[in-house]
Enzyme design. Structure first.
Site, PDB file in Angstrom:
ATOM      1  N   HIS A 118     -47.131 -37.954  18.597  1.00 44.04           N
ATOM      2  CA  HIS A 118     -46.017 -37.064  18.220  1.00 44.04           C
ATOM      3  C   HIS A 118     -45.768 -36.026  19.314  1.00 44.04           C
ATOM      4  CE1 HIS A 118     -43.944 -34.446  15.025  1.00 44.04           C
ATOM      5  NE2 HIS A 118     -44.065 -33.640  16.085  1.00 44.04           N
ATOM      6  N   GLU A 119     -46.839 -35.332  19.716  1.00 40.92           N
ATOM      7  CA  GLU A 119     -46.670 -34.238  20.672  1.00 40.92           C
ATOM      8  C   GLU A 119     -46.286 -34.742  22.064  1.00 40.92           C
ATOM      9  OE1 GLU A 119     -46.365 -31.311  19.685  1.00 40.92           O
ATOM     10  OE2 GLU A 119     -47.112 -31.620  17.656  1.00 40.92           O
TER      11      GLU A 119
END
Length: 355
Positions: A305-306
Site C-alpha cells: 500500500h505505502e
C-alpha cells in the site's frame, strides 16, 4: 576597563565559581531484564532514580528516561568498544520550572528503556551499559534555580546474539544502497519483524505482477482475468489493466531494487504513512505492529500500500479504505479503483484467495 569595573567583574566571577556543586543526592541504578538477548528480543533495561536525601530533589526531565529517551543518556560498549548512539539530539530552549521532575525524600521513579532502537546493537557480542549524564542545569534548587550536576549508575553487562556475527562492522548510517533495507528508530525485535514484512510484501508483489503479466502483457488475453482482478479493479478495460500491470511492476521493482528505509518512530494509531515525493521511506505506526504478517490488512500488504503511494512508483491516492469500500469502488468507479492504494493492497494480499 576601569579598575573599579574590573574589580566588580572579578568579584562577580569569583562569586559564581565559588558556588558549591550540588550534593549527589540522587542515585541511579540500571538492571537489564535478563543478561542474554536473542536477535528478535527487545533489549530492555530498568532505570531507577532514587532520592537519597532528606529534601526534595529536582531533576531536569530531559536527562532522565521519564517520558522517553531523547538524548544519549547511556554509555554503551560492545566488547570494549564504544557503539554509536542512533537517537535524536535536540536543540532546546532554556529550562523552566515545568521541565524539572520533583523527587520527594526517599522516593524513586523507575522506567523501562528499550536500548536497541537507541544504540547500534545489531552485532553479536558482550555489551557493557552505564547510565551517565551531566548538564549545567541538571539539578535545580527549591527556588527553581538551575544547578550543575551529573548522574552515573552502576555498570551492567549483557550478551546479544545479533543479526550480524561477532566482530562484524555495523552498517554505516547513510542512505541504503539499491535493494538494501535501512531502519530508523527500530529495535532489534522490530527489525526482525520488518524484514519478514518486506519479504511478505515482495512475495505479494511478485505474485500480483505475475498474475497481471499473464493476462494483460503475456500470452493470454485480458479477458482471462478472473474474480481477483474484478473484485478490486472492476470491469475489464485494456487501458486500466495496463495501468495496474505497470503499477505492480513498479511496486515489485521498489521491493527488489530500491533503497527502502523504514522508520519506527510513529506513535499514531494508524498503520503507516509516507511522503509521496520522498521515496523510499515508510513510517510504520501502532496498527502496523498488531497486524498479521500476511492476509487481510497485513504488514506485508501495508508495505505494498505505502510503496504504491510514491510518485515514482504508482502515485496512488487513498480514495477509500477497507475491503468493503474498495470492492464497492471497483464496481462503481474502476477508473479510481486503479488509483486507490487499498485496492492494490487487497489485490496483492489476495485474502481470501481468488483466481
Amino acid at each position: 576597563m576601569h579598575r573599579h569595573a574590573f574589580r566588580s567583574a572579578l568579584s562577580a566571577l569569583l562569586a559564581l565559581t565559588a558556588l558549591p556543586a550540588p550534593a549527589q543526592d540522587v542515585s541511579v541504578t540500571i538492571a537489564p531484564v535478563r543478561d542474554k538477548f536473542a536477535r528478535s528480543d527487545e533489549v530492555l533495561v530498568r532505570v531507577t532514580l532514587l532520592n537519597t536525601s532528606a529534601t526534595p530533589q529536582f531533576l531536569l526531565k530531559w536527562h532522565t528516561p521519564v517520558g522517553g529517551v531523547e538524548a544519549p543518556l547511556f554509555e554503551v560498549q560492545r566488547d570494549g568498544q564504544k557503539v554509536a548512539y542512533l537517537g535524536i539530539k535536540a536543540k532546546r530552549p532554556a529550562p523552566d520550572p515545568g521541565d524539572y521532575l520533583r523527587l520527594e525524600p526517599g522516593a524513586s521513579v523507575s522506567s523501562t528503556v528499550e536500548l536497541s532502537a537507541l544504540y547500534e546493537m545489531s552485532v553479536t557480542g558482550a555489551y557493557q551499559l552505564r547510565y551517565r549524564t551531566a548538564a549545567s542545569g541538571l539539578f535545580a534548587t527549591a527556588g527553581m534555580r538551575p544547578m550543575p550536576g551529573a548522574l552515573a549508575s552502576n555498570q551492567a553487562s549483557i550478551w546479544i546474539d545479533g543479526r550480524l556475527p561477532r566482530g562484524a562492522r555495523p552498517p554505516a548510517k547513510q542512505a541504503a544502497s539499491a535493494g538494501e533495507l535501512e531502519f530508523s528508530k527500530c529495535s532489534n525485535a522490530q527489525q526482525e519483524q520488518l524484514a519478514a514484512a518486506v519479504d511478505a510484501g515482495r512475495t505479494m508483489a511478485v505474485d500480483a505482477q505475475a498474475y497481471l503479466a499473464a493476462g494483460a502483457g503475456g500470452a493470454h488475453s485480458v479477458a482471462q482475468y478472473g474474480a481477483r482482478y474484478g473484485t478490486w479493479f472492476g470491469a475489464l478495460d485494456a487501458g486500466r489493466s495496463a495501468t495496474v500491470n505497470a503499477n505492480f511492476t513498479a511496486i515489485r521493482e521498489a521491493f527488489e531494487t530500491k533503497p527502502l528505509k523504514i522508520d519506527c518512530g510513529c506513535n499514531a494509531d494508524y498503520f503507516a504513512y509516507v511522503y509521496p515525493a520522498q521515496p523510499y521511506t515508510i513510517y510504520v505506526c501502532k496498527a502496523f505492529w498488531t497486524a498479521p504478517p500476511t492476509g487481510t490488512d497485513s504488514r506485508g500488504g501495508t508495505l505494498v500500500h505505502e510503496l504504491s503511494h510514491f510518485d515514482v512508483v504508482a502515485a496512488t491516492d487513498d480514495h477509500v479504505y477497507g475491503q468493503q469500500g474498495a470492492a464497492e469502488l471497483a464496481r462503481t468507479d474502476p477508473a479510481r479503483a486503479v488509483r486507490n492504494a487499498d485496492s492494490h493492497e487487497y489485490f496483492g494480499e489476495n485474502s481470501p484467495p481468488q483466481q
